[in-house]
Design a protein around this motif. Structure first.
Motif, PDB file in Angstrom:
ATOM      1  N   TYR A   1       0.839  -1.199   0.000  1.00  0.00           N
ATOM      2  CA  TYR A   1       0.000   0.000   0.000  1.00  0.00           C
ATOM      3  C   TYR A   1       0.877   1.254   0.000  1.00  0.00           C
ATOM      4  O   TYR A   1       0.630   2.208  -0.743  1.00  0.00           O
ATOM      5  CB  TYR A   1      -0.930  -0.019   1.224  1.00  0.00           C
ATOM      6  CG  TYR A   1      -1.418   1.356   1.604  1.00  0.00           C
ATOM      7  CD1 TYR A   1      -2.406   1.998   0.849  1.00  0.00           C
ATOM      8  CD2 TYR A   1      -0.864   2.026   2.695  1.00  0.00           C
ATOM      9  CE1 TYR A   1      -2.828   3.270   1.175  1.00  0.00           C
ATOM     10  CE2 TYR A   1      -1.281   3.301   3.029  1.00  0.00           C
ATOM     11  CZ  TYR A   1      -2.258   3.926   2.263  1.00  0.00           C
ATOM     12  OH  TYR A   1      -2.645   5.188   2.579  1.00  0.00           O
ATOM     13  N   ARG A   2       1.937   1.231   0.821  1.00  0.00           N
ATOM     14  CA  ARG A   2       2.835   2.393   0.861  1.00  0.00           C
ATOM     15  C   ARG A   2       3.471   2.642  -0.507  1.00  0.00           C
ATOM     16  O   ARG A   2       3.685   3.771  -0.924  1.00  0.00           O
ATOM     17  CB  ARG A   2       3.957   2.174   1.902  1.00  0.00           C
ATOM     18  CG  ARG A   2       3.518   2.303   3.336  1.00  0.00           C
ATOM     19  CD  ARG A   2       2.870   3.645   3.636  1.00  0.00           C
ATOM     20  NE  ARG A   2       3.734   4.794   3.382  1.00  0.00           N
ATOM     21  CZ  ARG A   2       4.448   5.411   4.302  1.00  0.00           C
ATOM     22  NH1 ARG A   2       4.433   4.997   5.544  1.00  0.00           N
ATOM     23  NH2 ARG A   2       5.188   6.458   3.987  1.00  0.00           N
TER      24      ARG A   2
ATOM     25  N   ASP B   1       0.945   4.218  -2.705  1.00  0.00           N
ATOM     26  CA  ASP B   1       0.811   5.594  -2.233  1.00  0.00           C
ATOM     27  C   ASP B   1       1.980   6.454  -2.721  1.00  0.00           C
ATOM     28  O   ASP B   1       1.786   7.568  -3.199  1.00  0.00           O
ATOM     29  CB  ASP B   1       0.736   5.588  -0.700  1.00  0.00           C
ATOM     30  CG  ASP B   1       0.468   6.975  -0.143  1.00  0.00           C
ATOM     31  OD1 ASP B   1      -0.581   7.545  -0.491  1.00  0.00           O
ATOM     32  OD2 ASP B   1       1.320   7.490   0.611  1.00  0.00           O
TER      33      ASP B   1
ATOM     34  N   ARG C   1       2.088  10.198  -5.363  1.00  0.00           N
ATOM     35  CA  ARG C   1       2.393  11.491  -4.755  1.00  0.00           C
ATOM     36  C   ARG C   1       3.705  12.040  -5.292  1.00  0.00           C
ATOM     37  O   ARG C   1       4.524  11.321  -5.843  1.00  0.00           O
ATOM     38  CB  ARG C   1       2.493  11.353  -3.233  1.00  0.00           C
ATOM     39  CG  ARG C   1       1.174  11.103  -2.573  1.00  0.00           C
ATOM     40  CD  ARG C   1       1.352  10.859  -1.091  1.00  0.00           C
ATOM     41  NE  ARG C   1       0.118  10.384  -0.512  1.00  0.00           N
ATOM     42  CZ  ARG C   1      -0.862  11.200  -0.100  1.00  0.00           C
ATOM     43  NH1 ARG C   1      -0.718  12.507  -0.183  1.00  0.00           N
ATOM     44  NH2 ARG C   1      -1.970  10.707   0.394  1.00  0.00           N
TER      45      ARG C   1
ATOM     46  N   PHE D   1      -0.702  14.948  -3.389  1.00  0.00           N
ATOM     47  CA  PHE D   1      -1.265  13.894  -4.235  1.00  0.00           C
ATOM     48  C   PHE D   1      -1.306  14.378  -5.682  1.00  0.00           C
ATOM     49  O   PHE D   1      -1.824  15.453  -5.961  1.00  0.00           O
ATOM     50  CB  PHE D   1      -2.674  13.570  -3.743  1.00  0.00           C
ATOM     51  CG  PHE D   1      -3.304  12.414  -4.442  1.00  0.00           C
ATOM     52  CD1 PHE D   1      -3.052  11.116  -4.012  1.00  0.00           C
ATOM     53  CD2 PHE D   1      -4.156  12.606  -5.516  1.00  0.00           C
ATOM     54  CE1 PHE D   1      -3.625  10.034  -4.645  1.00  0.00           C
ATOM     55  CE2 PHE D   1      -4.735  11.517  -6.165  1.00  0.00           C
ATOM     56  CZ  PHE D   1      -4.472  10.233  -5.723  1.00  0.00           C
TER      57      PHE D   1
END
Lengths: 297, 272
Positions: free
Chosen positions: A33-34, A37, A41, A55
């Motif tokens: 997930y990181r 993410d 970004r 974002f």
């Protein structure tokens, strides 16, 4: 079993599964997930620490796909993977057939073949680096004896990808040998005997009897090899760092270099390249699982 | 077949094996070569006028790295076994709802490139302040081994007769008790296989070490070799001597536990 004890046994089962469930969530899903993410970004070193990176949606992906490194990195990944698989598999199969003939020492020699596969990759990669050294490497010495001039294996753009592919083939042969050998073992002797009675010669026997019977194992070996070769990183990074000038840069190398190989890390694009690589690996991974399921059914 | 008819196969086998293992021999040869002979043409095929300086350099400079790798390897093995063994038991014998889905997730997990895990771990460990720590590296290293461990345990424990487990429960043992005092002892071979491979992978890991532990005081041997290559390009005997020492666990594994190795590879072995 009544309902109560069935419920109870489900509780017990999941009690034993609790560690792995927690583990998968905390140590697989969360880092992944990181990673997703990160790729969405705009990170700098400062915002990485502060955690306030803005974002930007698919911007990193767009930048990566338009980057002049993308097409070469993809091409190198495909060439590296295809050549590695082709040679690992054919050499592995030839050796498996050879060792399947049971001669004196065949067992010991087959075990010795595992050595390259078990060595730490950094050991194999640094040994190959020295063997392929332009001036002092044993490979160029040997080529010199047969009249071939100096080849700049690791320092010329024409040869760097070939060099890392050779080292990777060497490392992958044992795996192919062992798995294909175990596949050969499952072919019953009487099939070979029947074919021999029908008068099938060596080649004929191989093409019409052995190879078709070996197809399920071959499919598994190749697909697993594909998934693992796509993500090869250590060997290339240690031998050439993807260079000179991107000439041996694959997607895995590019991703690492963007994230960790620069004084100014570009975590966002690095993660985006990594996620493209995951999609490729999973695509072939799912085919592998399908093939395996069908064989077991 | 008589020995007479197969001796030439043995001969071919010896030659092929020698060619395959030549790089390994070359590593050993270079590790004994004097620096002044390193760039000699043609290179000496045997370390006749050899030196132990390379190995002295290993003893002087690399022992802390080796010790770190040992700790990381053992820690990775412990964590992997604790997670994988109960999971294998549940999947093999307790028919959990959702077990098939979990097995599927583990297969997928095996295929995720380590470089992607490394980036995610970097972000996560940075926030936790655990970059350059051994626990952080150990946890990351287990991701190489846990899916494989569950696979091996599940396959092995499926072969344990149900009557045996039912007898234990009839004797009044709970499931936990049955697991600890019946299932685990029977599964010793599976434990050995998982432990050996896990140790080897953690010991060999470069990608997590270089991303998550490159600035720490305690760095593993793979980084020791890597920095050697980067720093003193001239002392290849020291580099190769370190490589030889770093290969000891793999070699020992092959000699001591050969049957486990072949079993592990054919069980759908994973390696980055």
């Amino acid at each position: 079993m009544n309902v109560q004890s069935r419920v109870k046994s489900q509780w017990a089962a999941w009690g034993f599964l609790a560690p792995i469930a927690v583990y998968l969530v905390a140590f697989y899903a969360y880092p992944l997930y990181r990673n997703v993410d990160l790729s969405l970004r705009e990170y700098t070193v400062r915002s990485f620490v502060m955690g306030d990176a803005p974002f930007i949606g698919a911007e990193n992906y767009r930048a990566v796909l338009a980057d002049p490194t993308f097409v070469p990195a993809l091409t190198h990944t495909l060439a590296f993977t295809a050549l590695s698989l082709l040679f690992q598999f054919t050499v592995g199969l030839a050796l498996a057939l050879f060792f399947n003939q049971h001669f004196r020492l065949s067992h010991t020699l087959r075990a010795l073949f595992l050595v390259p596969w078990l060595l730490p990759l950094i050991v194999s990669a640094s040994t190959w680096s020295w063997m392929l050294n332009s001036e002092s490497g044993i490979v160029n010495t040997a080529l010199g004896i047969v009249g071939v001039g100096q080849v700049n294996w690791l320092t010329s753009p024409e040869w760097s990808l070939v060099s890392v592919t050779i080292a990777n083939i060497w490392i992958g042969i044992p795996f192919n040998l062992v798995v294909l050998y175990s596949g050969l073992q499952t072919i019953p002797d009487h099939i070979h005997e029947a074919a021999a009675l029908d008068g099938a010669g060596g080649w004929q026997h191989f093409w019409h009897v052995t190879l078709p019977l070996l197809r399920p194992v071959s499919a598994i070996t190749l697909l697993l090899g594909l998934v693992y070769t796509l993500k090869v990183f250590d060997i290339i990074w240690i031998m050439t760092r993807g260079g000179p000038v991107d000439s041996s840069t694959t997607l895995a190398i590019w991703s690492y270099r963007l994230g960790f190989g620069n004084p100014l890390p570009q975590f966002g694009p690095g993660a985006a390249v990594g996620n493209l690589l995951i999609i490729m690996a999973l695509f072939f991974g799912l085919i592998y699982i399908r093939v395996q399921r069908r064989q077991q059914a | 077949m008589t020995a007479k008819r197969t001796w030439w196969k043995t001969l071919i086998g010896l030659i092929v094996t020698a060619v395959m293992l030549f790089p390994v021999y070359w590593m050993v040869n270079v590790s004994f070569t004097r620096p002044e002979n390193m760039r000699k043409q043609p290179p000496g095929l045997f370390p006749l006028d050899g030196t132990l300086d390379g190995y002295r350099a290993v003893l002087d400079q690399q022992l802390p790295y080796l010790a770190t790798s040992l700790v990381v390897g053992l820690g990775t093995v412990a964590l992997t076994l604790v997670i994988a063994a109960p999971a294998g038991y549940a999947l093999a014998k307790l028919q959990p709802k959702g077990g098939a889905a979990l097995s599927f997730l583990l297969l997928i997990a095996q295929m995720i490139p380590a470089i992607i895990m490394a980036m995610g771990y970097y972000a996560a460990l940075l926030n936790l302040g655990m970059l350059n720590t051994l626990p952080g590296l150990i946890v990351a290293d287990t991701t190489i081994a846990v899916p494989f461990g569950v696979l091996i345990y599940t396959a092995f424990m499926s072969g344990i007769p149900n009557e045996l487990l039912q007898a234990a429960i009839a004797d009044g043992a709970g499931r936990l008790r049955t697991f600890v005092s019946v299932v685990l002892p029977i599964s010793r071979n599976a434990t050995v296989t998982v432990a050996l491979f896990t140790f080897l992978w953690a010991w060999s890991d470069f990608i997590f070490a270089s991303t998550l532990d490159s600035g720490g005081a305690l760095r593993p041997i793979t980084l020791g070799i890597y920095h050697y290559i980067g720093n003193n390009n001239q002392e290849w005997n020291a580099v190769m001597a370190t490589a030889v020492v770093a290969s000891i666990p793999a070699t020992a594994l092959l000699i001591i536990a050969q049957r486990f190795v072949a079993a592990g590879v054919t069980a759908g072995a994973v390696k980055d």
